[in-house]
Design a protein around this motif. Structure first.
Motif, PDB file in Angstrom:
ATOM      1  N   LEU A 229      13.095   4.446 -10.361  1.00  0.00           N
ATOM      2  CA  LEU A 229      13.373   3.786  -9.072  1.00  0.00           C
ATOM      3  C   LEU A 229      12.809   2.364  -9.004  1.00  0.00           C
ATOM      4  O   LEU A 229      12.482   1.870  -7.908  1.00  0.00           O
ATOM      5  N   ALA A 230      12.733   1.696 -10.142  1.00  0.00           N
ATOM      6  CA  ALA A 230      12.121   0.354 -10.174  1.00  0.00           C
ATOM      7  C   ALA A 230      12.785  -0.594  -9.174  1.00  0.00           C
ATOM      8  O   ALA A 230      12.128  -1.430  -8.552  1.00  0.00           O
ATOM      9  N   GLY A 231      14.102  -0.454  -9.012  1.00  0.00           N
ATOM     10  CA  GLY A 231      14.843  -1.356  -8.134  1.00  0.00           C
ATOM     11  C   GLY A 231      14.509  -1.181  -6.660  1.00  0.00           C
ATOM     12  O   GLY A 231      14.803  -2.056  -5.847  1.00  0.00           O
ATOM     13  N   LEU A 232      13.904  -0.048  -6.316  1.00  0.00           N
ATOM     14  CA  LEU A 232      13.584   0.189  -4.905  1.00  0.00           C
ATOM     15  C   LEU A 232      12.154  -0.179  -4.552  1.00  0.00           C
ATOM     16  O   LEU A 232      11.816  -0.309  -3.386  1.00  0.00           O
ATOM     17  N   ARG A 233      11.305  -0.332  -5.563  1.00  0.00           N
ATOM     18  CA  ARG A 233       9.907  -0.706  -5.392  1.00  0.00           C
ATOM     19  C   ARG A 233       9.114   0.353  -4.631  1.00  0.00           C
ATOM     20  O   ARG A 233       8.927   0.263  -3.416  1.00  0.00           O
ATOM     21  N   VAL A 234       8.661   1.331  -5.337  1.00  0.00           N
ATOM     22  CA  VAL A 234       7.770   2.308  -4.702  1.00  0.00           C
ATOM     23  C   VAL A 234       6.812   2.923  -5.719  1.00  0.00           C
ATOM     24  O   VAL A 234       7.226   3.414  -6.769  1.00  0.00           O
ATOM     25  N   GLY A 235       5.548   2.807  -5.385  1.00  0.00           N
ATOM     26  CA  GLY A 235       4.500   3.415  -6.200  1.00  0.00           C
ATOM     27  C   GLY A 235       3.541   4.124  -5.261  1.00  0.00           C
ATOM     28  O   GLY A 235       3.755   4.131  -4.046  1.00  0.00           O
ATOM     29  N   TYR A 236       2.487   4.741  -5.811  1.00  0.00           N
ATOM     30  CA  TYR A 236       1.532   5.401  -4.922  1.00  0.00           C
ATOM     31  C   TYR A 236       0.159   5.466  -5.568  1.00  0.00           C
ATOM     32  O   TYR A 236       0.026   5.392  -6.797  1.00  0.00           O
ATOM     33  N   THR A 237      -0.811   5.612  -4.684  1.00  0.00           N
ATOM     34  CA  THR A 237      -2.196   5.652  -5.130  1.00  0.00           C
ATOM     35  C   THR A 237      -2.846   6.910  -4.600  1.00  0.00           C
ATOM     36  O   THR A 237      -2.579   7.326  -3.474  1.00  0.00           O
ATOM     37  N   LEU A 238      -3.686   7.513  -5.436  1.00  0.00           N
ATOM     38  CA  LEU A 238      -4.480   8.666  -5.024  1.00  0.00           C
ATOM     39  C   LEU A 238      -5.942   8.222  -5.078  1.00  0.00           C
ATOM     40  O   LEU A 238      -6.412   7.730  -6.117  1.00  0.00           O
ATOM     41  N   ALA A 239      -6.613   8.338  -3.959  1.00  0.00           N
ATOM     42  CA  ALA A 239      -8.015   7.901  -3.904  1.00  0.00           C
ATOM     43  C   ALA A 239      -8.671   8.551  -2.697  1.00  0.00           C
ATOM     44  O   ALA A 239      -7.996   9.181  -1.878  1.00  0.00           O
ATOM     45  N   ASN A 240      -9.989   8.376  -2.591  1.00  0.00           N
ATOM     46  CA  ASN A 240     -10.631   9.014  -1.439  1.00  0.00           C
ATOM     47  C   ASN A 240     -10.284   8.275  -0.146  1.00  0.00           C
ATOM     48  O   ASN A 240      -9.897   7.107  -0.158  1.00  0.00           O
ATOM     49  N   GLU A 241     -10.450   8.998   0.937  1.00  0.00           N
ATOM     50  CA  GLU A 241     -10.004   8.536   2.243  1.00  0.00           C
ATOM     51  C   GLU A 241     -10.655   7.224   2.664  1.00  0.00           C
ATOM     52  O   GLU A 241     -10.012   6.354   3.250  1.00  0.00           O
ATOM     53  N   GLU A 242     -11.938   7.079   2.359  1.00  0.00           N
ATOM     54  CA  GLU A 242     -12.649   5.864   2.784  1.00  0.00           C
ATOM     55  C   GLU A 242     -12.003   4.628   2.143  1.00  0.00           C
ATOM     56  O   GLU A 242     -11.778   3.614   2.805  1.00  0.00           O
ATOM     57  N   ILE A 243     -11.673   4.738   0.876  1.00  0.00           N
ATOM     58  CA  ILE A 243     -11.042   3.605   0.187  1.00  0.00           C
ATOM     59  C   ILE A 243      -9.692   3.317   0.828  1.00  0.00           C
ATOM     60  O   ILE A 243      -9.380   2.181   1.191  1.00  0.00           O
ATOM     61  N   LEU A 244      -8.883   4.358   0.993  1.00  0.00           N
ATOM     62  CA  LEU A 244      -7.528   4.123   1.507  1.00  0.00           C
ATOM     63  C   LEU A 244      -7.541   3.627   2.957  1.00  0.00           C
ATOM     64  O   LEU A 244      -6.717   2.801   3.342  1.00  0.00           O
ATOM     65  N   ASN A 245      -8.517   4.061   3.752  1.00  0.00           N
ATOM     66  CA  ASN A 245      -8.624   3.550   5.125  1.00  0.00           C
ATOM     67  C   ASN A 245      -8.894   2.050   5.124  1.00  0.00           C
ATOM     68  O   ASN A 245      -8.382   1.319   5.960  1.00  0.00           O
ATOM     69  N   ASN A 246      -9.687   1.606   4.183  1.00  0.00           N
ATOM     70  CA  ASN A 246      -9.969   0.162   4.106  1.00  0.00           C
ATOM     71  C   ASN A 246      -8.767  -0.616   3.592  1.00  0.00           C
ATOM     72  O   ASN A 246      -8.451  -1.680   4.115  1.00  0.00           O
ATOM     73  N   VAL A 247      -8.093  -0.073   2.591  1.00  0.00           N
ATOM     74  CA  VAL A 247      -6.879  -0.749   2.094  1.00  0.00           C
ATOM     75  C   VAL A 247      -5.850  -0.825   3.224  1.00  0.00           C
ATOM     76  O   VAL A 247      -5.154  -1.830   3.393  1.00  0.00           O
ATOM     77  N   ASN A 248      -5.801   0.227   4.008  1.00  0.00           N
ATOM     78  CA  ASN A 248      -4.815   0.306   5.080  1.00  0.00           C
ATOM     79  C   ASN A 248      -4.952  -0.825   6.111  1.00  0.00           C
ATOM     80  O   ASN A 248      -3.983  -1.204   6.752  1.00  0.00           O
ATOM     81  N   LYS A 249      -6.172  -1.383   6.221  1.00  0.00           N
ATOM     82  CA  LYS A 249      -6.388  -2.475   7.193  1.00  0.00           C
ATOM     83  C   LYS A 249      -5.593  -3.720   6.826  1.00  0.00           C
ATOM     84  O   LYS A 249      -5.243  -4.511   7.683  1.00  0.00           O
ATOM     85  N   ILE A 250      -5.332  -3.903   5.526  1.00  0.00           N
ATOM     86  CA  ILE A 250      -4.674  -5.153   5.107  1.00  0.00           C
ATOM     87  C   ILE A 250      -3.257  -4.924   4.573  1.00  0.00           C
ATOM     88  O   ILE A 250      -2.566  -5.859   4.206  1.00  0.00           O
ATOM     89  N   ARG A 251      -2.855  -3.678   4.536  1.00  0.00           N
ATOM     90  CA  ARG A 251      -1.503  -3.359   4.068  1.00  0.00           C
ATOM     91  C   ARG A 251      -0.478  -3.882   5.062  1.00  0.00           C
ATOM     92  O   ARG A 251      -0.684  -3.821   6.264  1.00  0.00           O
ATOM     93  N   LYS A 252       0.631  -4.395   4.573  1.00  0.00           N
ATOM     94  CA  LYS A 252       1.711  -4.829   5.471  1.00  0.00           C
ATOM     95  C   LYS A 252       2.288  -3.590   6.157  1.00  0.00           C
ATOM     96  O   LYS A 252       2.432  -2.525   5.525  1.00  0.00           O
ATOM     97  N   ALA A 253       2.657  -3.741   7.417  1.00  0.00           N
ATOM     98  CA  ALA A 253       3.035  -2.596   8.244  1.00  0.00           C
ATOM     99  C   ALA A 253       4.187  -1.770   7.655  1.00  0.00           C
ATOM    100  O   ALA A 253       4.171  -0.555   7.701  1.00  0.00           O
ATOM    101  N   PHE A 254       5.171  -2.456   7.097  1.00  0.00           N
ATOM    102  CA  PHE A 254       6.366  -1.725   6.615  1.00  0.00           C
ATOM    103  C   PHE A 254       6.559  -1.946   5.121  1.00  0.00           C
ATOM    104  O   PHE A 254       7.632  -2.343   4.665  1.00  0.00           O
ATOM    105  N   ASN A 255       5.485  -1.711   4.369  1.00  0.00           N
ATOM    106  CA  ASN A 255       5.517  -2.111   2.942  1.00  0.00           C
ATOM    107  C   ASN A 255       6.471  -1.278   2.081  1.00  0.00           C
ATOM    108  O   ASN A 255       6.935  -1.761   1.051  1.00  0.00           O
ATOM    109  N   VAL A 256       6.736  -0.040   2.490  1.00  0.00           N
ATOM    110  CA  VAL A 256       7.668   0.772   1.682  1.00  0.00           C
ATOM    111  C   VAL A 256       8.962   0.938   2.474  1.00  0.00           C
ATOM    112  O   VAL A 256       8.964   1.529   3.557  1.00  0.00           O
ATOM    113  N   ASN A 257      10.038   0.420   1.955  1.00  0.00           N
ATOM    114  CA  ASN A 257      11.272   0.372   2.749  1.00  0.00           C
ATOM    115  C   ASN A 257      11.911   1.768   2.913  1.00  0.00           C
ATOM    116  O   ASN A 257      11.562   2.724   2.217  1.00  0.00           O
TER     117      ASN A 257
END
Ligand SMILES: Cc1ncc(COP(=O)(O)O)c(C=O)c1O
Length: 360
Positions: A229-257
């Motif tokens: 699915l390279a043409g659609l641009r979608v990946g994912y990350t597995l990590a602990n909640e604290e890390i992902l909560n912090n990343v979530n603060k700067i993630r663009k609102a609609f980053n995965v179409n």
């Protein structure tokens, strides 16, 4: 007068993607061109994903679910982890930048290999981090060298397993020994874009949940490679909640179409497709090894869907000559090129053109 470009941009070279098929067709007047340059999936993607995209196309005027709730759920169920430990992004490439922005202040040290995936260095320089580069050893990440380079200023270490562009891997034992040397306050980004292609039994087991054993570890995977699915641009990350909560603060609102979300959910359901891709890749790899050996060309055995090959001639020359003959590969440096493993037909065409170019 100079516009106020940030100084760090002087140290950044733009990412160079594989040359598009259409460009080569136009330039050389070719009808058929094989692109074996960007580690894309030669079997396209699961028909279930195509069908899901077709249906979702009815709602293109609507923003996607900004939380990608259903996709998060699907990934969490697939791995048996919590939804709060999953974050889909616009390709795993987006996560590389988000992690640099989350963890690196100007002047912080960040350790990575050379050669490795080039997004790490671009992301690190973008935030003015000090990049510490540890050369590969025998085409493999030098984990001992990387551990020795850790200082009080080190914040993030980037590991790519299997490594792009060399295709080499490190084992579970090597990873365990490495992690024993990494302080708990240093983040280890563990990029597994090609994990589904691995055939070596010594590869770290159940690596998707390494973040549970090591809370400072972040596991990145993607739908771009084995899922096609390279043409659609979608990946994912597995990590602990604290890390992902912090990343979530700067993630663009609609980053995965919208289309990417439904396609990824459908693609996950089709593990038969994944197995087929794995099989085609394994057969292609064996065929290419044999062909390179017959031609007397050196290559690095791979755990991914590409092979790092020493063509024994300037890589750019070979790149251009193959392009004229309708095959796009990736020149890396000196006499080294990276060739994506294709369908058997594509592999055969590559071998025949390469023989011609190299006079074998
Ligand atoms: C090692 C590695 N990581 C991450 C990516 C990014 O993949 P994507 O952004 O398509 O998920 C790539 C793409 O080529 C890669 O080779």
């Amino acid at each position: 007068m100079r516009l106020p470009f940030r100084k760090t941009l002087d140290n950044i070279t733009a990412y160079k993607p594989g040359k598009p098929i259409e460009d080569v067709q136009r330039e050389y007047g070719l009808e058929h061109v094989d692109k074996l340059a960007s580690n894309e999936n030669p079997l396209n993607c699961s028909p279930l994903a195509i069908e899901a995209v077709r249906k979702a196309a009815a709602n293109l005027s609507l923003y996607p679910d900004g939380n990608a709730t259903e996709l998060k759920k699907a990934i969490a169920n697939f791995y048996g982890v919590k939804e709060t430990e999953v974050m889909p992004t616009c390709g795993s490439d987006e996560m590389v930048s988000l992690l640099a922005e989350t963890f690196l202040d100007p002047g912080d040290e960040t350790i990575m290999a050379d050669l490795t995936f080039t997004s790490y260095i671009i992301a690190a320089r973008m935030v003015d981090a000090k990049v510490v580069i540890i050369p590969l050893k025998d085409f493999k990440l030098d984990l001992d060298g990387m551990a020795e380079a850790i200082t009080d200023k080190t914040k993030v270490i980037w590991l790519c397993n299997p490594n792009n562009p060399t295709g080499t891997m490190f084992t579970e034992a090597e990873l365990t020994a490495f992690m024993a040397k990494v302080p708990e306050n240093v983040v280890v980004v563990y990029d597994e874009a090609y994990v589904e292609f691995v055939t070596n039994p010594d590869y770290p087991k159940d690596s998707y949940k390494l973040y549970q054993k090591y809370p400072n570890m972040i596991v990145m995977r993607t739908f771009s490679k084995v899922y096609g699915l390279a043409g659609l641009r979608v990946g994912y990350t597995l990590a602990n909640e604290e890390i992902l909560n912090n990343v979530n603060k700067i993630r663009k609102a609609f980053n995965v179409n919208r289309l990417a979300q439904v396609a990824a959910i459908a693609a996950l359901k089709d593990q038969e497709f994944v197995e087929k891709v794995h099989k085609v890749n394994k057969e292609g790899k064996e065929y290419l090894y044999k062909s390179f050996e017959e031609m007397g060309i050196k290559y690095v055995p791979t755990e991914a869907n590409y092979i790092f090959v020493d063509v024994g001639r300037d890589c750019n020359e070979v790149f251009v000559e193959l392009q004229k003959r309708g095959v796009i590969i990736r020149p890396i440096k000196e006499t080294f090129v990276r060739i994506t493993i294709g369908t058997m037909q594509q592999n055969q065409r590559l071998v025949s053109q390469l023989k011609e170019v190299l006079g074998k």
